[in-house]
Design a protein around this motif. Structure first.
Motif, PDB file in Angstrom:
ATOM      1  N   SER A   1       0.826  -1.203   0.000  1.00 16.63           N
ATOM      2  CA  SER A   1       0.000   0.000   0.000  1.00 16.63           C
ATOM      3  C   SER A   1       0.862   1.256   0.000  1.00 16.63           C
ATOM      4  N   LEU A   2       0.396   2.283  -0.722  1.00 14.65           N
ATOM      5  CA  LEU A   2       1.021   3.600  -0.693  1.00 14.65           C
ATOM      6  C   LEU A   2       0.328   4.449   0.370  1.00 14.65           C
ATOM      7  N   VAL A   3       1.121   5.142   1.184  1.00 13.62           N
ATOM      8  CA  VAL A   3       0.578   5.953   2.276  1.00 13.62           C
ATOM      9  C   VAL A   3       0.914   7.410   2.013  1.00 13.62           C
ATOM     10  N   SER A   4      -0.105   8.266   2.109  1.00 12.88           N
ATOM     11  CA  SER A   4       0.094   9.694   1.840  1.00 12.88           C
ATOM     12  C   SER A   4      -0.108  10.511   3.104  1.00 12.88           C
ATOM     13  N   ASP A   5       0.446  11.708   3.087  1.00 11.87           N
ATOM     14  CA  ASP A   5       0.293  12.661   4.183  1.00 11.87           C
ATOM     15  C   ASP A   5       0.044  14.026   3.564  1.00 11.87           C
ATOM     16  N   SER A   6      -1.076  14.644   3.938  1.00  9.60           N
ATOM     17  CA  SER A   6      -1.478  15.942   3.380  1.00  9.60           C
ATOM     18  C   SER A   6      -1.572  15.894   1.860  1.00  9.60           C
ATOM     19  N   GLY A   7      -2.048  14.761   1.351  1.00 12.82           N
ATOM     20  CA  GLY A   7      -2.255  14.616  -0.081  1.00 12.82           C
ATOM     21  C   GLY A   7      -1.024  14.259  -0.880  1.00 12.82           C
ATOM     22  N   VAL A   8       0.115  14.066  -0.208  1.00 16.84           N
ATOM     23  CA  VAL A   8       1.366  13.726  -0.887  1.00 16.84           C
ATOM     24  C   VAL A   8       1.785  12.318  -0.482  1.00 16.84           C
ATOM     25  N   THR A   9       2.096  11.484  -1.491  1.00 18.64           N
ATOM     26  CA  THR A   9       2.536  10.121  -1.198  1.00 18.64           C
ATOM     27  C   THR A   9       3.905  10.157  -0.537  1.00 18.64           C
ATOM     28  N   ARG A  10       3.992   9.587   0.673  1.00 16.49           N
ATOM     29  CA  ARG A  10       5.216   9.677   1.458  1.00 16.49           C
ATOM     30  C   ARG A  10       6.020   8.387   1.452  1.00 16.49           C
ATOM     31  N   TYR A  11       5.317   7.237   1.518  1.00 20.25           N
ATOM     32  CA  TYR A  11       6.044   5.971   1.561  1.00 20.25           C
ATOM     33  C   TYR A  11       5.148   4.808   1.143  1.00 20.25           C
ATOM     34  N   LYS A  12       5.791   3.672   0.917  1.00 23.62           N
ATOM     35  CA  LYS A  12       5.095   2.445   0.554  1.00 23.62           C
ATOM     36  C   LYS A  12       5.317   1.407   1.648  1.00 23.62           C
ATOM     37  N   ILE A  13       4.270   0.647   1.950  1.00 22.49           N
ATOM     38  CA  ILE A  13       4.338  -0.409   2.959  1.00 22.49           C
ATOM     39  C   ILE A  13       4.076  -1.749   2.293  1.00 22.49           C
ATOM     40  N   ILE A  14       4.943  -2.718   2.562  1.00 22.44           N
ATOM     41  CA  ILE A  14       4.719  -4.101   2.146  1.00 22.44           C
ATOM     42  C   ILE A  14       4.838  -4.967   3.390  1.00 22.44           C
ATOM     43  N   THR A  15       3.796  -5.753   3.685  1.00 23.26           N
ATOM     44  CA  THR A  15       3.799  -6.568   4.892  1.00 23.26           C
ATOM     45  C   THR A  15       2.825  -7.734   4.752  1.00 23.26           C
ATOM     46  N   ASP A  16       3.066  -8.795   5.510  1.00 24.32           N
ATOM     47  CA  ASP A  16       2.154  -9.942   5.514  1.00 24.32           C
ATOM     48  C   ASP A  16       0.927  -9.681   6.376  1.00 24.32           C
ATOM     49  N   THR A  17       1.113  -8.961   7.487  1.00 25.86           N
ATOM     50  CA  THR A  17       0.010  -8.713   8.416  1.00 25.86           C
ATOM     51  C   THR A  17       0.061  -7.281   8.924  1.00 25.86           C
ATOM     52  N   TRP A  18      -1.074  -6.590   8.821  1.00 24.40           N
ATOM     53  CA  TRP A  18      -1.187  -5.205   9.271  1.00 24.40           C
ATOM     54  C   TRP A  18      -2.397  -5.132  10.211  1.00 24.40           C
ATOM     55  N   LEU A  19      -2.144  -4.843  11.485  1.00 23.07           N
ATOM     56  CA  LEU A  19      -3.204  -4.720  12.489  1.00 23.07           C
ATOM     57  C   LEU A  19      -3.328  -3.263  12.910  1.00 23.07           C
ATOM     58  N   VAL A  20      -4.562  -2.765  12.947  1.00 17.26           N
ATOM     59  CA  VAL A  20      -4.825  -1.387  13.352  1.00 17.26           C
ATOM     60  C   VAL A  20      -5.585  -1.397  14.675  1.00 17.26           C
ATOM     61  N   PHE A  21      -5.034  -0.729  15.682  1.00 15.66           N
ATOM     62  CA  PHE A  21      -5.674  -0.607  16.991  1.00 15.66           C
ATOM     63  C   PHE A  21      -6.204   0.818  17.105  1.00 15.66           C
TER      64      PHE A  21
END
Length: 218
Positions: free
Chosen positions: A56-76
């Motif tokens: 997934s690509l992650v943006s901040d204030s409408g600007v793409t900042r970084y890419k995440i690649i992972t097997d498991t992503w948990l959101v608390f």
């Protein structure tokens, strides 16, 4: 006047038949009631979102900042301090404003604290930047608000044949300008002809270190 004659045997038969017909329904209701389990939701330990095999690509204030690649992503998301957790490792790529990869980061596990915008990377953290530097450490923190990367743990920095080690590290976000605390270094020094004795036939490696000698390697 007509009389209503009730057959007792027939009445008993109707009651028995009714009970027999209702038994499966009553049994089902009792069984379902026994299977009800109260689940206590703990916002600190119960995730609100789980994603598998993420890229997934992650943006901040409408600007793409970084890419995440992972097997498991948990959101608390309901925790007192909302955070993401990557229990099976994570690979990150950080982009500049022109979408060039400034640095790539790998770690065994990772946390991201949403409000403070701080990454905590743990276990075999391995970072490479555009300058060809490789950073290896057991733990690394990335503060996006302050645009800094730092660690209090042992760190090994490799560029070509040069190796620098130390305990404690501070850097800008693209890791092009950094400072090592309690540092040591190892590099190759080629001796000139005036320093070469009759028995010397090849350059000798020289190890340079501060008062702290680092014996640990990753």
């Amino acid at each position: 006047m007509s009389r209503l004659i009730i057959n007792p045997l027939r009445s008993v038969a109707i009651v028995v038949l009714t009970v027999v017909m209702l038994l499966p329904f009553l049994s089902s209701c009792i069984k379902e009631k026994k299977e009800i389990v109260d689940i206590v939701f703990d916002p600190q330990t119960s995730y609100t979102l789980k994603e598998k095999n993420v890229e997934s690509l992650v943006s901040d204030s409408g600007v793409t900042r970084y890419k995440i690649i992972t097997d498991t992503w948990l959101v608390f998301g309901k925790a007192a301090e909302p955070y993401w957790y990557f229990p099976d490792g994570v690979y990150l790529e950080k982009f500049d404003t022109l979408f060039n990869v400034e640095a790539s980061i790998k770690a065994d596990t990772a946390y991201y604290f949403e409000r403070r915008k701080i990454w905590e990377l743990d276990g075999n953290v391995d970072v490479s930047n555009l300058d060809g530097n490789r950073f290896q450490t057991p733990q690394l923190f990335w503060d996006q608000n302050k645009e800094t990367i730092y660690s209090d743990s042992f760190i090994k920095i490799t560029k070509g044949e040069n190796i620098n080690t130390g305990y404690g590290f501070h850097s800008n976000q693209d890791m092009s300008v950094y400072e090592i605390y309690r540092s040591g270094g190892k590099f190759e020094v080629e001796m000139n002809s005036e320093d070469t004795t009759a028995n010397s036939t090849a350059p000798s490696p020289v190890t340079v270190a501060d008062s702290v000698t680092v014996a640990e390697e990753i």
